[in-house]
Enzyme design. Structure first.
Site: not given
Length: 400
Positions: A162, A337, A369
């Site tokens: 991320s 996600d 995610h």
């Protein structure tokens, strides 16, 4: 007497729910959690060019090739030590002989010190400098150089989840010379382009900041960061997650997406036991990228942009500047996600020179995610391949 008996039972239940801890990892810091799995851990420090002291967790493997892992937003190095040795990437890398380092972004609990600024007394200036552009230009170079200087290698491997992927993507555009210090970059759900994000939580926050003048209220009351640091509140949340896990699942999935099959529900209290602070300017920067559909620097407004950038608009990060003969990318992204969606990953891949790709981007249809770091089968679908790819790399050991 009956009332007294009921009261005693209630107090006993409250005591056990608050103080009896069947999940000891909740109370452990990063090194305690790692050592409890019989792996080595130490907390190192290095100082950036602009004065931030960055904490680096180290799973030592003397002589091993160095690998640096970097966490996402609202997290710290603990995110890599959520499950068990057979499941977490850090243990698989260490077992394969790698010297493993875990970065902690400026402003997190392991990287809050500064040579002159204080997060409380110099709140505005301190937290403005915790925005991700600063982390890319200062934190990553400082940590990379520290690791290479202390291991005798010319290059290292990098895994970013991320926001950890965002940082590396910015670094490679702003300081292309680091492309020759990072041989393989594994981008797990990289939020570079985020115009199509479907996260209800992100969309809700975005609307609140734009339409309810929340930013003006933050400025009025001197609020420059958001986070849950109160230990009592953290305890309350973890207890709620133990007794009513669906509540916490819903909160997590509102941000990240749904995937019950790859989520260890019994460890949800551990997953949410290390909440971090988010700087307001960092949040605003991310939302600017959502609203503009562009991967660019922070937009201060035309007048201040001219002062800072020499132009009225905020410059874009130019991915074409990344050398094609340097760092190679491995990209993983998921179908469940809702934060980093396939359309935006496709945009990233199109913007990159095909020669920087180590392999074709890998799409995992069921991954959300957070599955990339917390998923119980991330080892099977990602980590084993990452370890194999890293083992093939030349890290350029310097003879002494």
């Amino acid at each position: 007497m009956k009332v007294l008996s009921i009261l005693v039972v209630l107090l006993t239940l409250i005591y056990f729910s608050l103080f009896r801890n069947p999940l000891p990892d909740i109370q452990r810091n990063v090194c305690e959690r790692i050592r409890s799995k019989n792996y080595p851990c130490e907390l190192l420090n290095t100082t950036t060019e602009d004065g931030f002291v960055i904490g680096i967790h180290h799973l030592s493997n003397p002589g091993g090739k160095p690998i640096l892992l970097w966490h996402g937003m609202l997290q710290n190095a603990a995110t890599w030590a959520m499950n068990f040795p057979s499941q977490d990437l850090i243990y698989l890398l260490h077992d394969a002989g790698f010297d493993v380092y875990l970065g902690n972004a400026r402003g997190t609990i392991y990287s809050q010190k500064h040579n002159s600024l204080d997060p409380k007394n110099d709140s505005k200036e301190y937290w403005e400098r915790c925005e991700f552009d600063y982390g890319s230009r200062y934190d990553l170079p400082a940590v990379i150089d520290y690791i290479l200087e202390n291991t005798g290698y010319q290059k290292l491997g990098y895994v970013g989840h991320s926001r950890g992927s965002t940082l590396m993507s910015v670094l490679l555009t702003e300081k292309p010379e680091y492309s020759y210090k990072v041989n393989l970059y594994v981008a797990l759900s990289p939020p570079v382009f985020v115009a199509n994000t479907k996260s209800p939580a992100i969309r809700l926050i975005n609307q609140a900041l734009k339409n309810l003048y929340v930013n003006d209220l933050f400025s009025l009351f001197g609020v420059h960061s958001l986070g849950i640091k109160n230990p009592v509140l953290i305890k309350m949340f973890t207890e709620v997650c133990k007794t009513t896990p669906i509540v916490c699942e819903f909160a997590v999935f509102m941000f990240a997406g749904w995937d019950f099959d790859n989520f260890n529900r019994t460890r949800i209290p551990i997953y949410i036991s290390n909440p971090e602070t988010i700087p307001i300017q960092d949040l605003n920067h991310g939302l600017q990228c959502v609203n503009k559909g562009l991967f660019g620097k922070y937009d201060f407004g035309s007048e201040k942009n001219i002062e800072i950038y020499g132009q009225a608009t905020a410059p874009l990060y130019d991915l074409s500047k990344i050398p094609h003969d340097g760092t190679k990318w491995m990209i993983y992204y998921g179908g469940n996600d809702i934060m980093v969606v396939p359309e935006d990953v496709d945009t990233l891949v199109k913007e990159l020179d095909p020669r920087v790709l180590y392999s074709k981007p890998i799409f995992l249809p069921k991954f959300s995610h957070l599955d990339f770091v917390w998923g119980t089968n991330a080892n099977k679908f990602i980590y084993y391949d990452v370890v194999k790819a890293m083992l093939k790399q030349d890290f350029g050991k310097i003879s002494k």
